[in-house]
Design a protein around this motif. Structure first.
Motif, PDB file in Angstrom:
ATOM      1  N   VAL A 508      -2.425  -0.558   3.097  1.00 54.21           N
ATOM      2  CA  VAL A 508      -2.958  -0.220   2.482  1.00 54.21           C
ATOM      3  C   VAL A 508      -4.397  -0.505   1.924  1.00 54.21           C
ATOM      4  O   VAL A 508      -4.758  -1.560   1.941  1.00 54.21           O
ATOM      5  CB  VAL A 508      -2.437  -0.742   1.111  1.00 54.21           C
ATOM      6  N   CYS A 509      -5.355   0.715   1.849  1.00 54.53           N
ATOM      7  CA  CYS A 509      -6.723   0.416   1.563  1.00 54.53           C
ATOM      8  C   CYS A 509      -7.157   0.579   0.157  1.00 54.53           C
ATOM      9  O   CYS A 509      -6.651   1.574  -0.248  1.00 54.53           O
ATOM     10  CB  CYS A 509      -7.443   1.527   2.512  1.00 54.53           C
ATOM     11  N   THR A 510      -7.737  -0.326  -0.196  1.00 56.45           N
ATOM     12  CA  THR A 510      -8.083  -0.322  -1.732  1.00 56.45           C
ATOM     13  C   THR A 510      -9.657  -0.395  -1.884  1.00 56.45           C
ATOM     14  O   THR A 510     -10.308  -0.612  -0.941  1.00 56.45           O
ATOM     15  CB  THR A 510      -7.764  -1.202  -2.657  1.00 56.45           C
ATOM     16  N   GLN A 519     -12.358   6.247  -1.511  1.00 58.61           N
ATOM     17  CA  GLN A 519     -11.010   5.699  -1.090  1.00 58.61           C
ATOM     18  C   GLN A 519     -10.492   6.259   0.188  1.00 58.61           C
ATOM     19  O   GLN A 519     -10.059   5.587   1.204  1.00 58.61           O
ATOM     20  CB  GLN A 519     -10.093   5.857  -2.364  1.00 58.61           C
ATOM     21  N   CYS A 520     -10.585   7.713   0.081  1.00 58.42           N
ATOM     22  CA  CYS A 520      -9.939   8.351   1.290  1.00 58.42           C
ATOM     23  C   CYS A 520     -10.652   8.005   2.626  1.00 58.42           C
ATOM     24  O   CYS A 520     -10.276   7.613   3.577  1.00 58.42           O
ATOM     25  CB  CYS A 520      -9.885   9.864   0.992  1.00 58.42           C
ATOM     26  N   ALA A 523     -10.030   4.711   3.909  1.00 54.14           N
ATOM     27  CA  ALA A 523      -8.475   4.766   4.508  1.00 54.14           C
ATOM     28  C   ALA A 523      -8.454   5.446   5.996  1.00 54.14           C
ATOM     29  O   ALA A 523      -7.970   5.157   7.007  1.00 54.14           O
ATOM     30  CB  ALA A 523      -7.289   5.677   3.616  1.00 54.14           C
ATOM     31  N   THR A 526     -10.132   3.003   8.581  1.00 54.61           N
ATOM     32  CA  THR A 526      -9.157   1.974   8.757  1.00 54.61           C
ATOM     33  C   THR A 526      -8.271   2.439   9.852  1.00 54.61           C
ATOM     34  O   THR A 526      -7.843   1.898  11.085  1.00 54.61           O
ATOM     35  CB  THR A 526      -8.395   1.344   7.630  1.00 54.61           C
ATOM     36  N   LEU A 541      -1.350   8.842   8.414  1.00 55.27           N
ATOM     37  CA  LEU A 541      -2.423   8.526   7.208  1.00 55.27           C
ATOM     38  C   LEU A 541      -2.107   9.308   6.011  1.00 55.27           C
ATOM     39  O   LEU A 541      -2.004  10.546   6.167  1.00 55.27           O
ATOM     40  CB  LEU A 541      -3.718   8.936   7.690  1.00 55.27           C
ATOM     41  N   HIS A 543      -3.657  10.075   2.023  1.00 60.49           N
ATOM     42  CA  HIS A 543      -4.427   9.672   0.843  1.00 60.49           C
ATOM     43  C   HIS A 543      -4.323  11.288   0.088  1.00 60.49           C
ATOM     44  O   HIS A 543      -3.703  12.047   0.183  1.00 60.49           O
ATOM     45  CB  HIS A 543      -5.592   9.446   1.500  1.00 60.49           C
ATOM     46  N   VAL A 567      -1.083   4.308   7.222  1.00 59.84           N
ATOM     47  CA  VAL A 567      -2.194   3.858   6.533  1.00 59.84           C
ATOM     48  C   VAL A 567      -2.236   4.574   5.411  1.00 59.84           C
ATOM     49  O   VAL A 567      -2.169   5.593   5.377  1.00 59.84           O
ATOM     50  CB  VAL A 567      -3.339   3.936   7.727  1.00 59.84           C
ATOM     51  N   THR A 569      -3.837   5.127   0.969  1.00 60.86           N
ATOM     52  CA  THR A 569      -4.469   4.576  -0.348  1.00 60.86           C
ATOM     53  C   THR A 569      -3.379   4.287  -1.128  1.00 60.86           C
ATOM     54  O   THR A 569      -2.292   4.298  -0.891  1.00 60.86           O
ATOM     55  CB  THR A 569      -5.317   5.423  -0.810  1.00 60.86           C
TER      56      THR A 569
END
Ligand code: ADP
Ligand code: MG
Length: 712
Positions: A508-510, A519-520, A523, A526, A541, A543, A567, A569
């Motif tokens: 989770v990418c924040t 944010q996207c 992600a 990453t 992925l 988002h 992966v 958000t």
């Protein structure tokens, strides 16, 4: 109630002359500012007085460096003894300040060349800021400062040394100095007689409160605390004037919720009879039996639905406790009685997931289920809308698309709202009004956000309340660790291992930025990075900026185990259910609140294998960040986390959360003031019975938005 309300305005806001005390009568407030204030719920000068400080700063006297304590704000004076730019993780300007008692570092992450020059060695300064404990001892990051030369030029050089400085909750670029000026002006305009004590001394004493001040004086003390005040009590929110106002506020909250409940009881709805045939058939095909808690809650709902008044029930259950199946049973009751049911979820992913689950459960019973989300192709949408209107769709599941005007039902009996904290009250209301015979729709609102008991008592007095307080058997608690980002490679290895073992993983990418685009992007970056490191792992992925079908495709692939690593958000924060996923990496967890972290973590630990959550944080961690991660490591219990969250957030972030209608306390703190709850409940009952006008006045004073929020 309506009548009492208009009488109340007079008690609460005793008009001063024909113009009353409209906010624009305050010096310095014109139409533009008035509009900003109105957005904060401040319409009259009296409302302004009830806009209470968040916290205080003591700028009344200069402290010695030796006296400073970590976490306190203070004014200090001294001479700069060194000045240099440090190149660590982030470039910063560090100046050492010395007074007769000791030294402290002033650190600037943002600085100009002029500023650096201005802070040359030998310069004497007065500065103000919050003291923190850095690696090299005490530090003030980004202090406000004035050089002695500047001080000499600005006369009068002294700030207000009579009063502590109040810091107000604000928005819209309304600066603190302005708030203080408005308050000053408000106290000139408003006379003690304009402000009526709605809770008298006898009642205060009865609750164990002492006060020697009138309401007017109490407010004045809180806006302009004299420099002699007991700052310890004040900072803790325990000063008698604070306690007395907190008491009044809690009473008002309670009264406002009682009023909503009374109104709710007066709204007619079609009773929905209990039924067992469908329910039994569904029970038989479930691969599990309901937990004791689920069973209890199922009956509570079934009983409520049979009443001729509109149900408004909050179903709370920790993540993974199995709320969805309870929603299904409730929907079934309506459908078995020839009515329709609707489920509204906050995201498309979630709506889609509910649609999958419900279709699997309901299809064998020959019940028709349909999905409606905004991004569907127009013809498909039109067809669903038509089938909902003529009654062919028995269960309609969707996002906020359900509340569009063109959506009609033939005979909607029950509206279920999942993850209700994601919806505004207005949206809930719109769904509950989707009948045209004047009857209301029964409402079941579900949330995974645990509500501490005290909060439930005062804040949800308007809702019936059910809790699923146990998890289905066979779950193993999620093991949580915090790992610094410099060990990223090890974490990636761990991901690889889990995938090799046949498990699935969330990454989770924040980002702290509100910007969805950023944010996207994070992600995407990453996902690319991980694809490079893990060539043998099938990575997906999701988002918020993907098309609905793309998102669903990825989610379906992950659910079907065609993808090993997802992966994402924080779009996956709520509800998603993939029991084979047993590892979650959360990047930058320090940027999220406890509730959100708990929600995220709830995506794993849904199967029987041991699950893990790795919080991959950026160094250095703030003290609060550290505390939050520690709590996350120590407990999986949503209730404990909620209590801690409430404690850590305090009323400081109240304004931001107000829209959600949940925590709207200005001054009171349910944790700290929990001793007041019992007298509050008693007195509120008494006032509502004996003096409805006073009850309405209290609500008007403290909860002017209540009317707007309540009819939900
Ligand atoms: P939440 O309360 O977070 O919405 P869900 O309804 O998504 O939780 O349920 C989580 C998982 O637990 C789902 O896979 C669901 O099928 C399963 N589940 C629900 N009730 C039970 C039960 N009594 N026994 C075993 N598994 C259950
Ligand atoms: Mg759920």
């Amino acid at each position: 109630m309506k009548k009492a309300n208009s009488a109340s305005t007079q008690i609460a806001n005793k008009p001063a002359g024909p113009a009353g005390l409209h906010i624009t009568r305050i010096k310095g407030i014109g139409p533009a500012i008035a509009e900003k204030l109105q957005r904060l719920g401040i319409f009259s000068a009296l409302d302004l007085l009830f806009h209470l400080p968040l916290r205080y700063e003591d700028r009344t006297h200069v402290q010695t460096i030796q006296e400073l304590r970590n976490g306190h704000s203070a004014v200090i004076e001294g001479e700069i003894t060194s000045n240099g730019v440090q190149f660590g993780k982030r470039r910063s300007l560090v100046c050492r300040l010395k007074d007769s008692s000791g030294v402290i570092d002033l650190r600037f992450f943002y600085f100009s060349a002029a500023q650096q020059k201005n802070l040359a060695v030998g310069t004497q300064l007065r500065c103000f800021g919050e003291v923190s404990l850095g690696r090299n001892g005490l530090t003030i990051i980004h202090p406000e400062y004035t050089t002695f030369d500047e001080l000499a030029e600005q006369h009068p050089a002294t700030p207000d040394d009579q009063h502590l400085t109040a810091i107000y909750p604000s928005s819209d670029g309304l600066h603190q100095a302005r708030w203080r000026a408005y308050m000053q002006a408000a106290f000139t305009l408003i006379k003690p007689d304009d402000l009526i004590d709605l809770v008298d001394v006898k009642q205060l004493n009865h609750a164990g409160l002492t006060t020697h001040h009138s309401l007017y004086d109490a407010l004045k003390t809180l806006h302009f605390p004299p420099n002699t005040i007991d700052t310890h009590l004040l900072y803790e929110g325990l000063h008698p004037d604070q306690r007395r106002l907190a008491f009044e506020e809690l009473i008002a909250q309670r009264l406002s919720h009682m009023a909503v409940k009374n109104r709710q009881h007066a709204i007619s709805a079609h009773p929905i009879r209990a039924e067992s045939q469908y329910a039994q058939r569904m029970m038989q095909q479930l691969p599990f039996s309901l937990t004791r808690a689920q069973d209890k809650v199922r009956h509570e709902i079934a009983n409520d639905l049979q009443k001729p008044v509109a149900m408004l029930r909050l179903l709370q259950g920790d993540v993974g406790s199995g709320k969805t199946v309870i929603a299904a049973f409730a929907a079934l009751q309506a459908i078995a009685n020839g009515m329709q049911a609707a489920i509204m979820a906050p995201t498309e992913i979630l709506a889609e997931q509910h649609a999958l689950a419900m279709t699997a459960w309901f299809e064998p019973l020959q019940i028709s289920v349909a999905l409606l989300v905004s991004k569907m192709p127009a013809p498909a949408k039109a067809s669903v809308i038509q089938r909902a209107a003529n009654g062919d769709v028995q269960l309609l599941i969707g996002t906020h698309a359900l509340i569009q005007e063109e959506v009609h039902f033939n005979n909607l009996g029950l509206a279920i709202i999942d993850e209700q904290h994601r919806f505004g009250v207005e949206q809930r209301r719109l769904l509950s009004m989707k009948r045209d015979d004047g009857y209301a729709v029964h409402q079941l609102v579900m949330t995974a956000t645990p509500i501490p008991r005290t909060l439930a008592m005062t804040f949800y007095a308007d809702l019936e309340y059910s809790v699923i307080d146990e998890l289905p058997p066979g779950r193993t608690p999620v093991q949580t660790v915090a790992i610094a980002n410099n060990k990223r490679e090890e974490v990636i290895k761990r991901v690889e291992q889990a995938c090799t073992d046949g498990r699935q993983v969330y990454w989770v990418c924040t980002l702290v930025e509100e910007s969805e685009v950023l944010q996207c992007q994070a992600a995407e970056t990453t996902a690319d990075e991980l694809a490079l490191c893990l060539p043998n792992v099938k990575i997906g992925l999701v988002h918020g900026r993907l098309k609905a079908e793309q998102k669903q495709q990825v989610m379906r692939a992950f659910k079907g185990a065609d993808l090993q690593l997802l992966v994402a958000t924080t779009v996956i924060e709520v509800g998603v259910d993939v029991p084979n996923a047993s590892l979650m990496i959360i990047e930058n967890p320090e940027r999220l609140g406890l509730a959100q972290l708990h929600q995220l973590r709830g995506r794993v630990g849904r199967g029987s294998v041991a699950s893990h959550c790795v919080m991959l944080y950026q160094r250095p961690l703030s003290k609060r960040g550290q505390q939050r991660l520690d709590i996350m490591r120590q407990t999986n219990d949503g209730f404990v986390l909620a209590e801690q969250d409430l404690k850590m957030r305090g009323p400081g972030e109240v304004l931001g959360t107000r829209q959600s209608g949940a925590m709207s306390l200005r001054l009171a703190d349910l944790e700290r003031d929990s001793d007041l709850i019992t007298p509050v409940v008693e007195l509120a009952d008494e006032i509502s019975r004996q003096n409805p006008a006073k009850a309405a006045a209290l609500v008007q004073r403290w909860c002017p938005d209540a009317e707007k929020f309540s009819r939900a």
